[in-house]
Design a protein around this motif. Structure first.
Motif, PDB file in Angstrom:
ATOM      1  N   LEU A 128     -38.355  49.597  -1.881  1.00 28.87           N
ATOM      2  CA  LEU A 128     -37.058  50.192  -2.188  1.00 28.87           C
ATOM      3  C   LEU A 128     -37.130  51.721  -2.103  1.00 28.87           C
ATOM      4  O   LEU A 128     -36.177  52.370  -1.643  1.00 28.87           O
ATOM      5  N   SER A 129     -38.251  52.298  -2.514  1.00 26.22           N
ATOM      6  CA  SER A 129     -38.419  53.742  -2.406  1.00 26.22           C
ATOM      7  C   SER A 129     -38.435  54.174  -0.948  1.00 26.22           C
ATOM      8  O   SER A 129     -37.865  55.212  -0.588  1.00 26.22           O
ATOM      9  N   TYR A 130     -39.075  53.369  -0.099  1.00 26.02           N
ATOM     10  CA  TYR A 130     -39.128  53.687   1.331  1.00 26.02           C
ATOM     11  C   TYR A 130     -37.741  53.615   1.954  1.00 26.02           C
ATOM     12  O   TYR A 130     -37.349  54.490   2.734  1.00 26.02           O
ATOM     13  N   VAL A 131     -36.990  52.559   1.609  1.00 26.12           N
ATOM     14  CA  VAL A 131     -35.631  52.422   2.141  1.00 26.12           C
ATOM     15  C   VAL A 131     -34.750  53.570   1.650  1.00 26.12           C
ATOM     16  O   VAL A 131     -33.913  54.096   2.389  1.00 26.12           O
ATOM     17  N   SER A 132     -34.950  53.984   0.405  1.00 26.13           N
ATOM     18  CA  SER A 132     -34.154  55.079  -0.158  1.00 26.13           C
ATOM     19  C   SER A 132     -34.385  56.384   0.593  1.00 26.13           C
ATOM     20  O   SER A 132     -33.472  57.197   0.745  1.00 26.13           O
ATOM     21  N   LEU A 133     -35.622  56.587   1.065  1.00 26.68           N
ATOM     22  CA  LEU A 133     -35.919  57.792   1.832  1.00 26.68           C
ATOM     23  C   LEU A 133     -35.163  57.825   3.150  1.00 26.68           C
ATOM     24  O   LEU A 133     -34.829  58.888   3.662  1.00 26.68           O
ATOM     25  N   LYS A 134     -34.872  56.641   3.698  1.00 27.81           N
ATOM     26  CA  LYS A 134     -34.235  56.547   5.004  1.00 27.81           C
ATOM     27  C   LYS A 134     -32.720  56.404   4.924  1.00 27.81           C
ATOM     28  O   LYS A 134     -32.026  56.692   5.894  1.00 27.81           O
TER      29      LYS A 134
END
Length: 232
Positions: free
Chosen positions: A76-82
């Motif tokens: 979820l943190s990775y998706v939030s960055l994108k």
């Protein structure tokens, strides 16, 4: 006695596992928690506590559950960055509380803030009058960012047309009684120069707990047996 040994081993294993997980999640977890990260932290803490105290709890299932929650948080943190839309949902959005010296009461209600709480947050920023505020924003992490009106801001040297020398961060050249060679070389000096500076003060390197060279050329010394910082 067997149960005690198992509890100790479980606790040590869980502690090591949580330390690794915290490293994987990154430093952001220590300084700023989003809504989801806060929930995940509670869940993982609860599972870890149960596993360390309950000898009958299935260790494999518990560790698997912790890893699943950790993986969800990382993804979820990775998706939030994108994706900003996902980031706004997960981390929340900033909201304006004061604009042009006027309180936006509707935004206060949306964030469930009272006027007393707003004034308290302003006082913590050394602001005691709402009319002095040009713009105040409640950040996603709950902190209040405040921009004062021009008449109430501290005067900057550039506004007085003053040409001041650039102020760079001090370089630590001695730590724990040891000269840090790379730092001395970085500032264009050498070990002999530093030892001469110390000799002029009748100080040995071993007596210095911390020494920093500032951008103005001054060397500040903090001694093992003297907590007061002295300047050359």
């Amino acid at each position: 006695m067997g149960d005690w040994i198992e509890i100790v081993l479980r606790s040590l294993l869980i502690l090591a596992g949580l330390f690794v997980i915290t490293k994987l999640l990154g430093k952001k977890q220590l300084s700023k928690l989003s809504y989801f990260e806060y929930i995940v932290g509670i869940i993982i803490g609860d599972i870890a506590g149960s596993l360390s105290m309950d000898a009958e709890a299935n260790l494999v299932n518990g560790v698997t559950s912790i890893l699943i929650w950790t993986l969800i948080s990382i993804l979820l943190s990775y998706v939030s960055l994108k994706n900003k839309k996902v980031r706004d949902i997960v981390e929340g959005k900033a909201r304006v509380f004061i604009k042009d010296g006027k309180i936006l009461e509707g935004n206060l209600r949306k964030e469930r803030f009272t006027s007393d709480e707003l004034l308290e947050m302003l006082r913590k920023k050394s602001v005691f009058s709402v009319r002095e505020v040009e713009f105040a924003l409640l950040e996603a992490d709950g902190e209040l960012s405040v921009l004062l009106k021009r008449d109430y801001r501290a005067v900057k040297p550039s506004e007085l047309w003053l040409q001041l020398p650039e102020d760079k961060e001090p370089r630590t050249v001695i730590m724990d009684g040891q000269i840090i060679e790379e730092m001395v070389e970085e500032v264009g000096r050498n070990r002999g120069w530093l030892q001469e500076m110390l000799a002029d003060k009748h100080v040995n390197v071993e007596d210095v707990y911390l020494a920093q060279l500032h951008s103005d050329g001054k060397l500040s010394l903090d001694y093992y047996h003297d907590k007061i910082e002295q300047e050359e």
